[in-house]
Design a protein around this motif. Structure first.
Motif, short mmCIF file in Angstrom:
data_model
loop_
_atom_site.label_atom_id
_atom_site.label_comp_id
_atom_site.label_asym_id
_atom_site.label_seq_id
_atom_site.Cartn_x
_atom_site.Cartn_y
_atom_site.Cartn_z
N GLY A 94 26.84 22.93 29.15
CA GLY A 94 26.12 22.23 30.21
C GLY A 94 26.94 21.13 30.85
N GLU A 95 26.28 20.03 31.19
CA GLU A 95 26.93 18.95 31.91
C GLU A 95 27.55 17.92 30.96
OE1 GLU A 95 24.23 18.84 35.99
OE2 GLU A 95 23.87 17.35 34.42
N ILE A 96 28.70 17.41 31.40
CA ILE A 96 29.34 16.30 30.69
C ILE A 96 29.48 15.15 31.67
CG2 ILE A 96 31.37 15.49 29.42
CD1 ILE A 96 31.97 18.38 28.68
N LYS A 97 28.91 14.01 31.32
CA LYS A 97 28.99 12.81 32.14
C LYS A 97 30.22 12.01 31.69
CE LYS A 97 27.27 9.48 34.87
NZ LYS A 97 27.16 9.59 36.33
N TYR A 98 31.04 11.59 32.65
CA TYR A 98 32.25 10.84 32.30
C TYR A 98 32.37 9.61 33.19
CZ TYR A 98 34.11 12.99 36.55
OH TYR A 98 34.30 13.38 37.87
N ASP A 99 33.13 8.63 32.71
CA ASP A 99 33.51 7.49 33.55
C ASP A 99 34.84 7.77 34.25
OD1 ASP A 99 31.27 6.01 32.91
OD2 ASP A 99 32.24 5.00 31.22
N LYS A 100 35.78 8.33 33.48
CA LYS A 100 37.10 8.66 34.01
C LYS A 100 37.46 10.08 33.56
CE LYS A 100 37.89 4.41 35.55
NZ LYS A 100 38.13 4.06 36.98
N MET A 101 38.16 10.78 34.41
CA MET A 101 38.62 12.13 34.07
C MET A 101 40.13 12.21 34.25
SD MET A 101 37.79 15.83 35.87
CE MET A 101 36.16 16.00 35.14
N ILE A 102 40.76 12.94 33.33
CA ILE A 102 42.19 13.26 33.47
C ILE A 102 42.31 14.78 33.49
CG2 ILE A 102 44.51 13.05 32.51
CD1 ILE A 102 43.57 10.47 31.12
N MET A 103 42.74 15.32 34.61
CA MET A 103 42.92 16.77 34.73
C MET A 103 44.30 17.14 34.21
SD MET A 103 41.14 17.73 38.38
CE MET A 103 40.83 19.42 37.85
N SER A 268 43.24 12.00 44.78
CA SER A 268 42.49 11.53 45.95
C SER A 268 41.03 11.27 45.61
CB SER A 268 42.58 12.57 47.07
OG SER A 268 42.00 13.80 46.66
N ALA A 269 40.57 11.72 44.44
CA ALA A 269 39.17 11.52 44.03
C ALA A 269 39.07 10.29 43.14
CB ALA A 269 38.65 12.75 43.29
N ALA A 270 38.09 9.45 43.41
CA ALA A 270 37.89 8.26 42.59
C ALA A 270 37.64 8.65 41.14
CB ALA A 270 36.70 7.46 43.12
N ASN A 271 38.27 7.94 40.21
CA ASN A 271 38.06 8.11 38.77
C ASN A 271 38.68 9.38 38.19
OD1 ASN A 271 36.48 5.70 38.61
ND2 ASN A 271 34.74 6.85 39.43
N ILE A 272 39.47 10.10 38.99
CA ILE A 272 40.11 11.32 38.48
C ILE A 272 41.63 11.19 38.58
CG2 ILE A 272 40.37 13.82 38.72
CD1 ILE A 272 37.55 13.98 39.77
N ILE A 304 51.37 7.64 31.10
CA ILE A 304 51.08 6.74 32.22
C ILE A 304 49.59 6.80 32.57
CG2 ILE A 304 51.48 6.38 34.70
CD1 ILE A 304 54.39 7.34 34.14
N ALA A 305 49.04 8.02 32.68
CA ALA A 305 47.63 8.16 33.03
C ALA A 305 46.72 7.59 31.94
CB ALA A 305 47.29 9.63 33.26
N GLY A 306 47.02 7.90 30.68
CA GLY A 306 46.18 7.44 29.59
C GLY A 306 46.11 5.93 29.48
N VAL A 307 47.26 5.31 29.63
CA VAL A 307 47.32 3.84 29.52
C VAL A 307 46.67 3.17 30.73
CG1 VAL A 307 48.90 1.86 29.45
CG2 VAL A 307 49.34 3.84 28.00
N ASN A 308 46.77 3.81 31.88
CA ASN A 308 46.27 3.20 33.13
C ASN A 308 44.87 3.64 33.52
OD1 ASN A 308 48.61 1.71 33.66
ND2 ASN A 308 49.58 3.41 34.71
N VAL A 309 44.20 4.44 32.68
CA VAL A 309 42.98 5.11 33.12
C VAL A 309 41.86 4.12 33.46
CG1 VAL A 309 41.99 5.53 30.80
CG2 VAL A 309 41.52 7.13 32.68
#
Length: 447
Positions: A94-103, A268-272, A304-309
């Motif tokens: 189903g759905e997963i709610k997140y604050d930040k996503m790293i693709m 370009s997407a906020a929080n991703i 870089i992404a993990g530390v700056n997320v």
């Protein structure tokens, strides 16, 4: 509904390190990894499953790396992302709610749809999936004649490993040299000579026009009309960014289909954020987009992404892709970082070459000593190092890491000539002829 602070989509090298970096930096945050495969393969170890390891289970990255750090793992597929509401929709959970996503969705093998027969039985691209690789392994073990299409690192390493099983192996490359994107001709020629000596048939400057067989492979047809017998065809023609999900989400892609990111790996997407093979790469020297998709590059971006997320803590640390490579062909290691001589001249750099050859132990009569050949490329007037290539014994793998850091930090020939080394007869070249110092001195003498 599942809720998490950081959702990492993809669980290979980039996804693992992004999750670990985020968790170690933001200890109170919940980090969740969603990936499609039950087990994760060591990406660069895949060719060695076939000839050396002989078992896919020996090439698995243990989940304990994540679970011991308190990171949750969900085996599922993300079907859709609602970027406005920070929701990921999965197939099973189903759905997963997140604050930040790293693709970290990685890459997919390049499929040569322009070659008729590319989709018949026993044509195998290299995928990072254990169940699939077991099928490939069984097929190779039961075959006699194997054609590998593509003379990059995957193609060369696959050819070497399959030949170790006493199979008939033909390696076909459309360019005039193997590993031409990483090495200049003198190093590519060494690779080719070693592989040929071991019995692999190499056909460079050769185009495959058709894969033959009604339902399964019987051979390949070349542009000159020659037919090469084959029970199996291995596709090692490169990879492309796996960005279908990002595109459907409305995230900006570049002309090569990779996710556009800034130096903090933000999309370009906020929080991703995006890291690894799915994210665009810019050349360290020219800032041009380059298709350099490496696990080591993914690891750097992931940190870089993990530390700056949540907060920008590593400021402007992603300065571009240096393109650092290493491989081992039979008993000879090859490594490169930065621009080749050909690439540097094509980009308009005025360069000086420093070269040196020596033994990797001192004296060179010690057991298992091997000859090292080193080539360093410097900007003529600034003296800054912009490229390096090495062949030799296993110490090559760590020397190229020194030179990659030297490139990243803009060290000069003078600094490399005088940098202080720790040497030992059984471990390194002699202190009076350490190859990095000596190749740098050779360049200085020409400036």
């Amino acid at each position: 509904m599942i809720e998490t602070d950081v959702l990492v989509v993809g669980g290979s090298a980039g996804g693992i390190l992004a999750a670990l970096s985020a968790k170690k930096t933001y200890k109170d945050k919940k980090v969740t990894v969603v990936r499609m495969t039950k087990k994760v393969m060591v990406p660069c170890g895949i060719p060695y499953i076939f000839g050396t390891l002989k078992d896919t289970a020996k090439n698995v990255i243990p989940d304990s790396m994540l679970t011991n750090a308190g990171i949750d793992i969900i085996i599922d597929e993300v079907l859709k992302i609602d970027k406005d509401n920070n929701l990921a929709v999965t197939r099973e959970n189903g759905e997963i709610k997140y604050d930040k996503m790293i693709m970290a969705t990685g890459s997919l093998p390049l499929m040569p749809t322009f070659i008729p027969g590319y989709d018949i039985e026993n044509v195998y691209p290299i995928k990072k999936d254990e169940d699939y690789l077991k099928i490939v392994q069984e097929s190779i073990n039961n075959a006699n004649d194997i054609v590998v299409i593509g003379g990059g690192f995957i193609g060369v390493e696959m050819a070497e490993q399959i030949k170790a099983l006493d199979k008939n192996v033909t390696l076909i490359e459309i360019a005039d040299k193997l590993l031409w994107q990483a090495f200049d001709a003198e190093y590519s020629d060494m690779v080719e000579a070693i592989i040929k000596q071991k019995g692999v048939v190499i056909k460079t400057n050769t185009k495959v026009t058709k894969i033959l067989g009604e339902t399964k492979v019987e051979g390949v047809e070349l542009e000159n009309g020659e037919i090469v017998k084959a029970d199996i065809v291995i596709l090692g023609m490169g990879v492309v960014p796996n960005t279908k999900l990002a595109k459907e989400t409305g995230i900006k892609l570049n002309e090569k289909g990779a996710i556009v990111v800034d130096e903090y790996m933000r999309t370009s997407a906020a929080n991703i954020f995006a890291v690894g093979d799915c994210a665009e790469k810019k050349c360290f020297f020219t800032r041009k987009n380059v298709p350099i998709l490496l696990a080591s590059t993914a690891a750097n971006e992931a940190k870089i992404a993990g530390v700056n997320v949540f907060n920008l803590r590593l400021v402007k640390e992603n300065k571009g892709t240096i393109s650092a490579f290493s491989t081992k062909i039979y008993d000879t290691a090859f490594a490169a970082a930065g621009l080749t001589e050909v690439q540097a001249k094509k980009e308009g750099f005025d360069i000086v070459i420093g070269e040196f050859s020596t033994m990797d132990k001192h004296p060179g009569s010690l057991p298992n000593a091997k000859s090292i050949k080193m080539k360093l490329i410097f900007s003529r007037y600034s003296g800054v190092i912009i490229g390096a290539q090495i062949s030799g014994g296993e110490s090559v793998g760590e020397m190229i890491n020194i030179l990659s850091l030297a490139i990243q930090k803009g060290l000069t020939a003078s600094e490399l000539n005088t940098f202080q080394t720790a040497t030992h007869p059984l471990l390194t070249a002699s202190p009076v002829s350490y190859p990095i110092n000596s190749a740098a001195l050779d360049a200085l003498s020409k400036m």
